[in-house]
Design a protein around this motif. Structure first.
Motif, PDB file in Angstrom:
ATOM      1  N   ILE A 193       1.659   9.198 -18.890  1.00  0.00           N
ATOM      2  CA  ILE A 193       0.405   8.570 -18.442  1.00  0.00           C
ATOM      3  C   ILE A 193       0.095   7.342 -19.287  1.00  0.00           C
ATOM      4  CG2 ILE A 193      -2.082   8.898 -18.149  1.00  0.00           C
ATOM      5  CD1 ILE A 193      -1.519  11.858 -17.629  1.00  0.00           C
ATOM      6  N   GLY A 194       0.105   7.522 -20.611  1.00  0.00           N
ATOM      7  CA  GLY A 194      -0.170   6.390 -21.485  1.00  0.00           C
ATOM      8  C   GLY A 194       0.881   5.302 -21.377  1.00  0.00           C
ATOM      9  N   ALA A 195       2.124   5.694 -21.155  1.00  0.00           N
ATOM     10  CA  ALA A 195       3.203   4.716 -21.052  1.00  0.00           C
ATOM     11  C   ALA A 195       3.096   3.888 -19.780  1.00  0.00           C
ATOM     12  CB  ALA A 195       4.553   5.433 -21.103  1.00  0.00           C
ATOM     13  N   ALA A 196       2.585   4.486 -18.722  1.00  0.00           N
ATOM     14  CA  ALA A 196       2.513   3.800 -17.434  1.00  0.00           C
ATOM     15  C   ALA A 196       1.188   3.104 -17.189  1.00  0.00           C
ATOM     16  CB  ALA A 196       2.759   4.805 -16.307  1.00  0.00           C
ATOM     17  N   SER A 197       0.155   3.442 -17.953  1.00  0.00           N
ATOM     18  CA  SER A 197      -1.219   3.130 -17.547  1.00  0.00           C
ATOM     19  C   SER A 197      -1.517   1.644 -17.387  1.00  0.00           C
ATOM     20  CB  SER A 197      -2.217   3.755 -18.533  1.00  0.00           C
ATOM     21  OG  SER A 197      -2.001   3.263 -19.848  1.00  0.00           O
ATOM     22  N   VAL A 198      -1.129   0.798 -18.329  1.00  0.00           N
ATOM     23  CA  VAL A 198      -1.468  -0.627 -18.232  1.00  0.00           C
ATOM     24  C   VAL A 198      -0.708  -1.277 -17.081  1.00  0.00           C
ATOM     25  CG1 VAL A 198      -1.317  -2.866 -19.383  1.00  0.00           C
ATOM     26  CG2 VAL A 198      -2.201  -0.888 -20.622  1.00  0.00           C
ATOM     27  N   ASP A 199       0.568  -0.935 -16.928  1.00  0.00           N
ATOM     28  CA  ASP A 199       1.312  -1.482 -15.793  1.00  0.00           C
ATOM     29  C   ASP A 199       0.727  -0.984 -14.474  1.00  0.00           C
ATOM     30  OD1 ASP A 199       3.714  -3.100 -16.763  1.00  0.00           O
ATOM     31  OD2 ASP A 199       3.878  -1.314 -18.013  1.00  0.00           O
ATOM     32  N   TYR A 200       0.283   0.260 -14.452  1.00  0.00           N
ATOM     33  CA  TYR A 200      -0.326   0.794 -13.231  1.00  0.00           C
ATOM     34  C   TYR A 200      -1.641   0.080 -12.927  1.00  0.00           C
ATOM     35  CZ  TYR A 200      -2.123   4.106  -9.792  1.00  0.00           C
ATOM     36  OH  TYR A 200      -2.616   4.671  -8.644  1.00  0.00           O
ATOM     37  N   LEU A 201      -2.401  -0.241 -13.968  1.00  0.00           N
ATOM     38  CA  LEU A 201      -3.652  -0.988 -13.788  1.00  0.00           C
ATOM     39  C   LEU A 201      -3.385  -2.323 -13.106  1.00  0.00           C
ATOM     40  CD1 LEU A 201      -6.756  -1.514 -14.657  1.00  0.00           C
ATOM     41  CD2 LEU A 201      -5.717  -2.744 -16.564  1.00  0.00           C
ATOM     42  N   PHE A 202      -2.420  -3.084 -13.628  1.00  0.00           N
ATOM     43  CA  PHE A 202      -2.136  -4.388 -13.045  1.00  0.00           C
ATOM     44  C   PHE A 202      -1.529  -4.252 -11.654  1.00  0.00           C
ATOM     45  CE2 PHE A 202      -2.328  -5.944 -17.502  1.00  0.00           C
ATOM     46  CZ  PHE A 202      -3.237  -6.964 -17.294  1.00  0.00           C
ATOM     47  N   TYR A 203      -0.642  -3.288 -11.479  1.00  0.00           N
ATOM     48  CA  TYR A 203      -0.076  -3.043 -10.155  1.00  0.00           C
ATOM     49  C   TYR A 203      -1.197  -2.823  -9.151  1.00  0.00           C
ATOM     50  CZ  TYR A 203       3.137  -1.128  -6.636  1.00  0.00           C
ATOM     51  OH  TYR A 203       3.869  -0.918  -5.507  1.00  0.00           O
ATOM     52  N   SER A 204      -2.138  -1.952  -9.503  1.00  0.00           N
ATOM     53  CA  SER A 204      -3.265  -1.653  -8.616  1.00  0.00           C
ATOM     54  C   SER A 204      -4.106  -2.887  -8.366  1.00  0.00           C
ATOM     55  CB  SER A 204      -4.130  -0.549  -9.236  1.00  0.00           C
ATOM     56  OG  SER A 204      -3.374   0.620  -9.491  1.00  0.00           O
ATOM     57  N   GLY A 205      -4.374  -3.646  -9.420  1.00  0.00           N
ATOM     58  CA  GLY A 205      -5.199  -4.841  -9.284  1.00  0.00           C
ATOM     59  C   GLY A 205      -4.589  -5.864  -8.351  1.00  0.00           C
ATOM     60  N   GLY A 258       3.419  15.601 -15.174  1.00  0.00           N
ATOM     61  CA  GLY A 258       3.431  17.058 -15.242  1.00  0.00           C
ATOM     62  C   GLY A 258       4.495  17.584 -16.173  1.00  0.00           C
ATOM     63  N   GLN A 259       5.552  16.814 -16.380  1.00  0.00           N
ATOM     64  CA  GLN A 259       6.633  17.210 -17.279  1.00  0.00           C
ATOM     65  C   GLN A 259       6.457  16.649 -18.678  1.00  0.00           C
ATOM     66  OE1 GLN A 259       9.925  15.625 -15.073  1.00  0.00           O
ATOM     67  NE2 GLN A 259       9.973  17.319 -13.592  1.00  0.00           N
ATOM     68  N   ALA A 301       0.828  -1.201   0.000  1.00  0.00           N
ATOM     69  CA  ALA A 301       0.000   0.000   0.000  1.00  0.00           C
ATOM     70  C   ALA A 301       0.867   1.258   0.000  1.00  0.00           C
ATOM     71  CB  ALA A 301      -0.926  -0.007   1.215  1.00  0.00           C
ATOM     72  N   GLN A 302       1.928   1.262   0.802  1.00  0.00           N
ATOM     73  CA  GLN A 302       2.836   2.408   0.835  1.00  0.00           C
ATOM     74  C   GLN A 302       3.511   2.608  -0.523  1.00  0.00           C
ATOM     75  OE1 GLN A 302       5.513   1.477   4.022  1.00  0.00           O
ATOM     76  NE2 GLN A 302       3.976   1.795   5.634  1.00  0.00           N
ATOM     77  N   ASP A 303       3.970   1.521  -1.110  1.00  0.00           N
ATOM     78  CA  ASP A 303       4.633   1.606  -2.415  1.00  0.00           C
ATOM     79  C   ASP A 303       3.670   2.084  -3.498  1.00  0.00           C
ATOM     80  OD1 ASP A 303       6.897   0.700  -1.173  1.00  0.00           O
ATOM     81  OD2 ASP A 303       6.718  -1.369  -1.908  1.00  0.00           O
ATOM     82  N   TRP A 304       2.426   1.630  -3.418  1.00  0.00           N
ATOM     83  CA  TRP A 304       1.388   2.032  -4.381  1.00  0.00           C
ATOM     84  C   TRP A 304       1.195   3.544  -4.338  1.00  0.00           C
ATOM     85  CZ3 TRP A 304      -4.395   0.198  -3.748  1.00  0.00           C
ATOM     86  CH2 TRP A 304      -5.106   0.435  -4.927  1.00  0.00           C
ATOM     87  N   GLN A 305       1.107   4.078  -3.157  1.00  0.00           N
ATOM     88  CA  GLN A 305       0.921   5.516  -3.002  1.00  0.00           C
ATOM     89  C   GLN A 305       2.126   6.292  -3.552  1.00  0.00           C
ATOM     90  OE1 GLN A 305       0.728   6.926   1.080  1.00  0.00           O
ATOM     91  NE2 GLN A 305      -0.713   8.525   0.503  1.00  0.00           N
ATOM     92  N   GLN A 306       3.340   5.848  -3.236  1.00  0.00           N
ATOM     93  CA  GLN A 306       4.528   6.544  -3.704  1.00  0.00           C
ATOM     94  C   GLN A 306       4.681   6.446  -5.215  1.00  0.00           C
ATOM     95  OE1 GLN A 306       6.561   8.547  -1.916  1.00  0.00           O
ATOM     96  NE2 GLN A 306       4.992   8.204  -0.338  1.00  0.00           N
ATOM     97  N   LEU A 307       4.347   5.287  -5.771  1.00  0.00           N
ATOM     98  CA  LEU A 307       4.426   5.116  -7.226  1.00  0.00           C
ATOM     99  C   LEU A 307       3.456   6.053  -7.925  1.00  0.00           C
ATOM    100  CD1 LEU A 307       5.639   3.463  -9.584  1.00  0.00           C
ATOM    101  CD2 LEU A 307       3.726   1.870  -9.305  1.00  0.00           C
ATOM    102  N   THR A 308       2.258   6.202  -7.379  1.00  0.00           N
ATOM    103  CA  THR A 308       1.256   7.090  -7.971  1.00  0.00           C
ATOM    104  C   THR A 308       1.742   8.534  -7.958  1.00  0.00           C
ATOM    105  OG1 THR A 308      -0.483   5.610  -7.160  1.00  0.00           O
ATOM    106  CG2 THR A 308      -1.161   7.793  -7.900  1.00  0.00           C
ATOM    107  N   LEU A 309       2.335   8.948  -6.854  1.00  0.00           N
ATOM    108  CA  LEU A 309       2.869  10.311  -6.764  1.00  0.00           C
ATOM    109  C   LEU A 309       3.985  10.534  -7.781  1.00  0.00           C
ATOM    110  CD1 LEU A 309       2.984  10.717  -2.872  1.00  0.00           C
ATOM    111  CD2 LEU A 309       1.399  11.850  -4.453  1.00  0.00           C
ATOM    112  N   GLU A 310       4.816   9.531  -7.970  1.00  0.00           N
ATOM    113  CA  GLU A 310       5.918   9.653  -8.932  1.00  0.00           C
ATOM    114  C   GLU A 310       5.393   9.766 -10.362  1.00  0.00           C
ATOM    115  OE1 GLU A 310       9.668   9.902 -10.630  1.00  0.00           O
ATOM    116  OE2 GLU A 310       9.008  10.201  -8.557  1.00  0.00           O
ATOM    117  N   ILE A 311       4.378   8.972 -10.687  1.00  0.00           N
ATOM    118  CA  ILE A 311       3.787   9.065 -12.028  1.00  0.00           C
ATOM    119  C   ILE A 311       3.195  10.453 -12.244  1.00  0.00           C
ATOM    120  CG2 ILE A 311       1.978   8.188 -13.555  1.00  0.00           C
ATOM    121  CD1 ILE A 311       2.302   5.469 -12.130  1.00  0.00           C
TER     122      ILE A 311
END
Length: 595
Positions: free
Chosen positions: A518-530, A512-513, A497-507
């Motif tokens: 977003i598109g590059a991370a999205s599918v991996d983020y979906l599975f990470y969250s799942g 922002g830059q 849970a802690q890592d999930w929160q930090q990863l989201t903040l990093e994305i």
């Protein structure tokens, strides 16, 4: 040769012990009479229907498919489908969760979802016909005028009509802003709808007297893009404000698709040629109304993945216990037989446990999503409803995409357990794999769900739904900190849970830059969250089993499966995090001509 038995024991465990739904129902207005005994009775009747009526048609419908007549655009469903639908209607299943005011039984969505899992596992092709009727009911309930509910919603609840969702056009798939279907106002207050829609599930069939198409189209003065889309009710047979069914409308099926799977489900090209349609909701606000239906369908497709996982696992488990091949590495286990059953081999167990862990964990997740719908619909506290809505909004793309993608993995493992028999049609496993693969595509592909989760449901909302779920994890871990029996699950869950929160903040910082992050991370983020979400539900399942009155063997099985999940599946989050943190450049740097 492919069988299905409704998983009543695990459904009861998820509903009563893990989710503690009887206590929730007692707090929700209109649900106080829904006792555990009532739920069990409904589940048992549902199991009887799917096992005796739907399951026997599963393989025959795949072999027969639907029949299209180009002379009149009619579609005939496979043998037995119409009789099964008549029995479905006669027993009141179609109106199980619909409001009593429109002829329904007003039972909670969690019960309807449990029934739907069984329906789709027993016969996914057949289950597609009532799927979108449920979504049409929701759209009309929330956005329709009173006369529209009487004229269209009531017959759907009664089973005399079915519904469809008409979004996609030949040139416009997920980019709805490009759609061209138009709607011209008429003197009687209706609209003449003209255009072509493709991939329309149940667009034409022989199960009901009428079919109600909910169609996205543009008014003459509509602005460009998604802000200029309206939603219209277009029936197969015209229906006036008095609810009387009239002559055939100017809508016709042009063809049906020849698909890799779900052959008994008619996927239609629908041509609207000035068909009479009625505006539902406000002009140019059609997407708001359509998303009510679409989100219902997305949760429903997640349940399809769940049902298919469970069916595949049941058959693979039975085969693995019966098929004799070689001896166990630690010595013979079946001394009286020439070889041991293949379930003694570690790799077969890896495949079976993956199926079991993904399916049983997904059941708790999917039913939790349905319980949030019940809170949104029934709670009399505005803050409670808002909290549930924000959490469900966040979880919907996870439920839709992860459950269907995990189903692809699980059904592939289950087929592999059969060896060469897996790809032989008579065993029925290759059909399940074919059917399952489609679920990751319709109602929004996995990529679309991933963008929705990361872009719209997380970054654009400042992570409101994510924060709600993280709070659930923290509260659960805190409650079990002093429980030594839960230590092996609590520590990795809290760290995830802690890592999930930090990863989201990093994305968010990277996006922002560079918006392509977003598109590059999205599918991996979906599975990470799942995977983190499922870890929470497995930890809760172990705690619920320990605290309940389940047999010791059941408790052991839950703990052993959870241990397998935490040690062998949850670590997948590390590779997804590494892919996310590698950035967008390795995807976007290559010139198009170099591909």
């Amino acid at each position: 040769m492919n069988a299905y038995s409704a998983p009543l024991r695990d459904l009861r465990f998820a509903l009563h012990d893990v989710l503690e739904l009887p206590a929730l129902y007692a707090r929700l207005p209109g649900s106080q009479d829904v006792t555990a005994e009532l739920v069990d009775a409904v589940l048992e009747e549902g199991a009887r229907f799917v096992e005796e009526v739907l399951a026997p048609l599963h393989q025959s419908a795949d072999a027969e498919g639907c029949h299209f007549d180009p002379a009149d655009g009619s579609v005939r469903t496979p043998q037995g489908f119409k009789a099964a639908y008549e029995q479905w209607v006669e027993n009141g299943w179609g109106g199980l969760t619909a409001p009593e005011a429109w002829g329904g039984q007003n039972l909670p969505e969690t019960i309807g979802s449990a029934i739907k899992e069984m329906v789709d596992a027993a016969n996914l092709s057949w289950g597609n016909y009532p799927l979108l009727s449920h979504g049409a009911t929701e759209a009309l309930k929330h956005h329709g005028e009173e006369w529209q509910r009487e004229a269209f919603l009531r017959p759907i609840v009664e089973g005399r009509y079915t519904g469809t969702m008409c979004l996609t056009e030949p040139h416009a798939g997920s980019d709805l802003g490009m759609l061209k279907t138009r709607a011209e106002p008429q003197a009687d207050g209706s609209h003449a709808v003209t255009g072509t829609k493709i991939f329309i599930t149940g667009g034409e069939h022989d199960l009901t007297d009428n079919i109600i198409h909910l169609v996205l189209a543009r008014l003459p003065d509509a602005p460009a893009g998604t802000k200029g889309i309206s939603l219209f009710i277009v029936p197969k047979f015209k229906v006036g404000r008095d609810g009387v069914q009239g002559e055939r409308n100017a809508v016709r099926c042009g063809s049906i698709e020849h698909k890799m799977g779900i052959h008994g489900s008619a996927t239609c090209v629908m041509n609207f040629d000035g068909a009479q349609g009625w505006l539902i909701g406000e002009p140019n606000r059609g997407l708001a109304a359509m998303f009510t239906m679409m989100n219902s369908a997305r949760l429903g497709v997640g349940l399809q993945g769940l049902g298919l996982m469970d069916r595949a696992y049941q058959n693979a488990l039975a085969y693995a216990k019966d098929r004799l091949q070689m001896r166990s590495p630690t010595g013979p286990k079946a001394q009286d037989k020439p070889a041991d059953p293949i379930i003694v081999h570690p790799d077969v167990r890896r495949m079976l446990l993956t199926c079991k862990a993904l399916s049983e964990g997904s059941r708790a997740l999917a039913l939790h999503g349905a319980s949030l719908l019940d809170v949104i619909e029934r709670s009399d506290d505005a803050a409670t409803r808002q909290h549930a809505d924000e959490l469900l909004s966040f979880l919907t793309p996870i439920i839709k995409a992860c459950l269907t993608e995990w189903a692809v993995e699980a059904t592939s493992h289950a087929l592999q357990c059969f060896g060469g028999h897996g790809y032989i049609r008579e065993w029925g496993m290759e059909q399940i794999v074919r059917d399952t693969r489609i679920t990751t595509i319709y109602e929004g592909t996995t990529g679309i769900q991933a963008l929705d989760l990361l872009g719209r449901k997380t970054l654009q909302t400042q992570g409101v739904g994510l924060k709600h779920f993280l709070t659930m994890i923290v509260e659960f871990c805190t409650a079990h900190t002093q429980n030594p029996a839960m230590t092996e699950f609590i520590a990795p869950l809290a760290k995830s849970a802690q890592d999930w929160q930090q990863l989201t903040l990093e994305i968010g910082k990277r996006a922002g830059q560079n918006p392509e992050e977003i598109g590059a991370a999205s599918v991996d983020y979906l599975f990470y969250s799942g995977y983190v979400v499922l870890a929470y539900w497995w930890a809760r399942s172990v705690a619920a089993a320990d605290a309940g009155n389940q047999p010791e063997a059941f408790k052991r099985a839950k703990r052993d499966t959870a241990r397998f999940y935490f040690q062998r599946i949850l670590p997948r989050t590390h590779s997804h995090a590494a892919a996310i943190l590698s950035g967008a450049d390795n995807l976007m740097a290559m010139a198009v001509e170099d591909f």
